[in-house]
Structure formats: structure tokens, C-alpha cells
Design an enzyme around this catalytic site. Structure first.
Site, PDB file in Angstrom:
ATOM      1  N   ARG A  36     -35.396 -30.431  29.151  1.00 36.24           N
ATOM      2  CA  ARG A  36     -36.344 -29.314  29.249  1.00 36.24           C
ATOM      3  C   ARG A  36     -37.433 -29.414  28.181  1.00 36.24           C
ATOM      4  O   ARG A  36     -38.558 -28.959  28.406  1.00 36.24           O
ATOM      5  CB  ARG A  36     -35.607 -27.974  29.130  1.00 36.24           C
ATOM      6  CG  ARG A  36     -34.917 -27.581  30.429  1.00 36.24           C
ATOM      7  CD  ARG A  36     -34.159 -26.280  30.266  1.00 36.24           C
ATOM      8  NE  ARG A  36     -33.792 -25.702  31.548  1.00 36.24           N
ATOM      9  CZ  ARG A  36     -33.106 -24.574  31.671  1.00 36.24           C
ATOM     10  NH1 ARG A  36     -32.707 -23.900  30.605  1.00 36.24           N
ATOM     11  NH2 ARG A  36     -32.816 -24.100  32.865  1.00 36.24           N
ATOM     12  N   GLY A 363     -28.052 -26.938  37.292  1.00 30.43           N
ATOM     13  CA  GLY A 363     -27.687 -27.576  36.024  1.00 30.43           C
ATOM     14  C   GLY A 363     -26.765 -28.778  36.193  1.00 30.43           C
ATOM     15  O   GLY A 363     -27.004 -29.844  35.619  1.00 30.43           O
TER      16      GLY A 363
HETATM   17  C1  3PG Z   1     -31.223 -20.759  32.377  1.00 31.21           C
HETATM   18  O1  3PG Z   1     -30.919 -21.805  31.792  1.00 31.21           O
HETATM   19  O2  3PG Z   1     -30.572 -20.304  33.338  1.00 31.21           O
HETATM   20  C2  3PG Z   1     -32.467 -20.060  31.934  1.00 31.21           C
HETATM   21  O3  3PG Z   1     -32.906 -20.564  30.710  1.00 31.21           O
HETATM   22  C3  3PG Z   1     -32.265 -18.569  31.879  1.00 31.21           C
HETATM   23  O4  3PG Z   1     -31.238 -18.244  30.985  1.00 31.21           O
HETATM   24  P1  3PG Z   1     -30.254 -17.038  31.313  1.00 31.21           P
HETATM   25  O5  3PG Z   1     -29.434 -17.439  32.507  1.00 31.21           O
HETATM   26  O6  3PG Z   1     -29.429 -16.837  30.089  1.00 31.21           O
HETATM   27  O7  3PG Z   1     -31.124 -15.848  31.638  1.00 31.21           O
END
Ligand code: 3PG
Ligand code: MG
Length: 406
Positions: A36, A363
Site C-alpha cells: 500500500r 487482503g
Molecule cells: C482496511 O484495510 O480494511 C482499510 O484500511 C480500512 O480499515 P478498517 O477496516 O479498520 O476500517
């Protein structure tokens, strides 16, 4: 989704507030994946090379919102960013204070030289950030002349810096634009999907049907086939009456899985489920393994797709013109249960080489393609987890409304 872009606004002599998503995975104070941060560089460089000053702001993790917590400090990010920018940031990255609203921060921004870079400390140390508080946004709004959203990964959160801030800056006449990272995400997740060439295939994986249900229902209206792997496949297999042994199954979602299968059928959307499985005795590295076709016996749990399924899935993927992938096919972090996800990654790479548009999001999926060394060989790997999933669910990302249209 045509948004005004960073390259269309003059930045020389201006202070540019860039909302980035530096919410990177940390392991004992060390950044374990800096993707990122790297993905934000084109936007930062575009501002600096044109004589602007860059004020970067992000959250990291989920602190309490009661001030500084060392565990969630962006200090390691400031260090990494300094290394990555190198000579492009001749004054380095200044990280003035552990409170993004204090006088030290304001003074540092006031004194920025041309090509200066300031990184604010974690926005979520301030309670107003998560609350979308307009008063907090007002404080930030006076710092800069231009607002850039380059935080696609946070664009599903109406946090103050994501929504109230661009609204407040817009009310003062400031331009609010998309950075390069955001623009690429919009181009693929909206543009290329809306204009998808067929066959269009969605690959969905991960542990739970409940996490992906909305995405499956929305994608079913757009794609020609849905491939399902990962533990969520076992809930679907149970819905078809197939025994799944000790595999992870969401018992309360079996009826829902039946409904989804029926809906897909009535829409003419092919639904591909695994027919053979690599099973383990237990969910742990080094566990005894076996390969099973059809019913999984008691005492075994499916932890990856089997060889015949890998071939079936790969074939469907390689013959696609558009592919969207969210979720691994098995426990890819724990060999030998990574083979299914690797096979799917290889097929997606092959499809890309043959001219298909391929998009990976989430992710785990992003981590998998990165680990396999193929991230650059896909058309697009999203920096968003929850945000990219919400787009696939057909949800509207409210923060995008606060960016000027092109
Ligand atoms: C993520 O990685 O999902 C984003 O940066 C948002 O973070 P959060 O899910 O803690 O709001
Ligand atoms: Mg999240």
C-alpha cells in the site's frame, strides 16, 4: 465513474492533502507488507515533481481514539516512505508530532519547503476520525489547498478524512481529486467490469459463505460462471447433500447456499464447486493428509481443492476474457494446502497473458499473489480488502461522492 484526477490540477506552490491508506500489516513494529505504501508513490511523486508540497494522512489499525498508542504509530511508515521516495523527496519525510491536530503539526506544514513531505500521525488517534466528525474535518480543512483521495482501501468508511474533509474543502472552493492509485482501482473495479468481455468468470474463496454472500448474489447477475473454493465450498457441498466430514461448514447457511445454487441455475450462471479435496486430520501444519474424491469421510477436513478440481478450475479461467478473483482456494499459508490457490493464480496469469482482463481483490488474495510472485502479471491487484468486496457487492462507496467529477 469518471472522477477528476490529480494530473489535471496545477499543484506548483500548493499544499496538497493526500489521504492515503497506509493501514499496512505490522509484525512487532515491522511492516510485513509495504504494497500500500509503494502503491501511493506515483501520486506523491506527481505532486513533488510539479513543485507541490505533500501532506500525507492515514489511519493504521483500530486504536481507541483516545490519543497516541505506540502500537498504532505510523512512525515505521514514515521511515519506509523516506527510503522509497529517496531523491524524489529531497527534504525527506517529516513526521512532526504524535497528534495530527496540534500546533507542532500545523507549524511543520506552515514551514514546508517546495517538494516537502509531511506525514501526519494516525488519524484514528483522534476520536472524530471514526465518527466522521465535521469539527475535526474543519481543523484538517485549513491545512491544505487541494484534497486527494488515494485511499481506495478506506473508501467504504465515511471517516472524517474520507468524507467530511473533502466536503469541507470543497465548500472552500478547493479541488478534490482522485490520485493514481484510486483512479486505477476505479478503472478496473468499475470500468473494466462494466465493460467486461465474455466469458466473464468470478472466482470466490475464503472461509465463510456469509462473508461473500452479497458478492455472489451481485456477481451472479454479471458473470457467466462462478468458481467457488476455500472452506465456503463445503457449505455449498452440504447444500447439495455431499458429506464433508470435519470440514468447516456454516450450518446456519446451508439453506441459503441452496437458494444461491437455485438462483444461479435459473439465471444460467454456471456454478463450479470442487469435486476432489486435499484433506488433513487437523487444521495445522504437518498434519496427516489424504486426497478424497466426492464425499469427505468423518475424521478428515478439506483444506484445499484436489488435482482434478485444479484442472477444471484452471480450464474455466484460462478460457475467460474477464476474471474477478476474491478469496483463496485453500489454506495457502500452510503448504501443502497452497497448491489450489497457486494453480488458480497460474491460470489467472495465463489468462492475462492471453489478453484477458484479470482483477484480484481482498487482503488474502492480494497476499497470495504477492507471495507467489505473480502480482505484476495480473491486470490489476486491488489495494482494498473490504472496499473492493463492497464494490463487488454492488454497494455505493459514499466517499467517492466527495470527489469532483471529471
Ligand atoms: C482496511 O484495510 O480494511 C482499510 O484500511 C480500512 O480499515 P478498517 O477496516 O479498520 O476500517
Ligand atoms: Mg478492513
Amino acid at each position: 465513474m469518471h472522477k477528476k484526477r490529480i494530473e489535471s490540477v496545477p499543484v506548483s506552490g500548493k499544499k496538497v492533502f493526500i489521504r492515503v491508506d497506509f493501514n499496512v500489516p505490522m509484525d512487532g513494529g515491522v511492516i510485513s507488507d509495504d504494497r500500500r505504501i509503494r502503491a501511493s508513490l506515483p501520486t506523491i511523486r506527481s505532486v513533488l515533481s510539479r513543485g507541490g508540497r505533500a501532506v500525507l494522512a492515514s489511519h493504521l489499525g483500530r486504536p481507541e481514539g483516545k490519543g497516541f498508542e505506540a502500537e498504532y504509530s505510523l512512525a515505521p511508515v514514515a521511515k519506509r516512505l523516506t527510503e522509497l521516495l529517496g531523491a524524489d523527496a529531497p527534504h525527506g519525510v517529516s513526521f512532526p508530532s504524535n497528534d495530527c491536530t496540534d500546533d507542532a503539526t500545523r507549524a511543520a506544514i506552515g514551514a514546508m519547503p517546495e517538494k516537502g513531505v509531511v506525514l501526519l500521525e494516525n488519524l484514528r488517534f483522534v476520536k472524530g476520525e471514526k465518527k466522521g466528525d465535521p469539527a475535526f474535518a474543519e481543523k484538517l480543512a485549513t491545512l491544505c489547498d487541494i484534497y486527494v483521495n488515494d485511499a481506495f482501501g478506506t473508501s467504504h468508511r465515511a471517516d472524517a478524512s474520507m468524507h467530511a474533509l473533502p466536503m469541507a474543502m470543497g465548500a472552500r472552493g478547493a479541488a478534490r481529486v482522485a490520485g493514481y492509485l484510486l483512479a486505477a482501482e476505479l478503472e478496473y473495479l468499475y470500468g473494466r467490469i462494466a465493460a467486461a468481455e465474455r466469458p466473464f468468470t468470478a472466482i470466490l474463496g475464503g472461509a465463510k459463505v456469509s462473508d461473500k454472500i452479497l458478492a455472489i448474489e451481485n456477481l451472479m447477475t454479471k458473470v457467466d460462471r462462478i468458481i467457488v473454493g476455500g472452506a465456503m465450498a463445503y457449505t455449498f457441498l452440504r447444500a447439495q447433500g455431499v458429506a464433508t466430514g470435519n470440514s468447516l461448514v456454516e450450518a446456519d447457511r446451508i439453506d441459503l447456499a441452496k437458494e444461491i445454487l437455485a438462483k444461479a441455475k435459473s439465471r444460467g450462471c454456471a456454478f463450479l464447486l470442487p469435486g476432489d479435496h486435499v484433506c488433513g486430520r487437523e487444521f495445522k501444519a504437518g498434519t496427516e493428509t489424504t486426497t478424497v474424491t466426492g464425499a469427505i469421510p468423518d475424521g478428515w477436513m478439506g483444506l484445499d481443492i484436489g488435482a482434478a478440481t485444479r484442472a477444471l478450475f484452471a480450464d474455466a479461467i484460462r478460457t475467460s476474457r474477464t476474471v474477478v478473483w476474491n478469496g483463496p482456494m485453500g489454506v495457502f499459508e500452510m503448504p501443502p494446502f497452497d497448491a489450489g490457490t497457486r494453480a488458480v493464480a497460474d491460470a489467472v496469469v495465463a489468462a492475462t497473458a492471453a489478453g484477458a482482463v484479470t482483477i484480484a481483490g481482498g487482503g488474502d488474495t492480494a497476499a497470495a499473489v504477492e507471495e507467489f510472485g505473480v502480482a505484476e502479471k495480473l491486470s490489476h491487484v486491488s489495494t482494498g480488502g473490504g472496499a473492493s468486496l463492497e464494490v463487488l457487492e454492488g454497494k455505493h462507496l459514499v466517499c467517492l461522492d466527495a470527489i469532483d467529477n471529471a
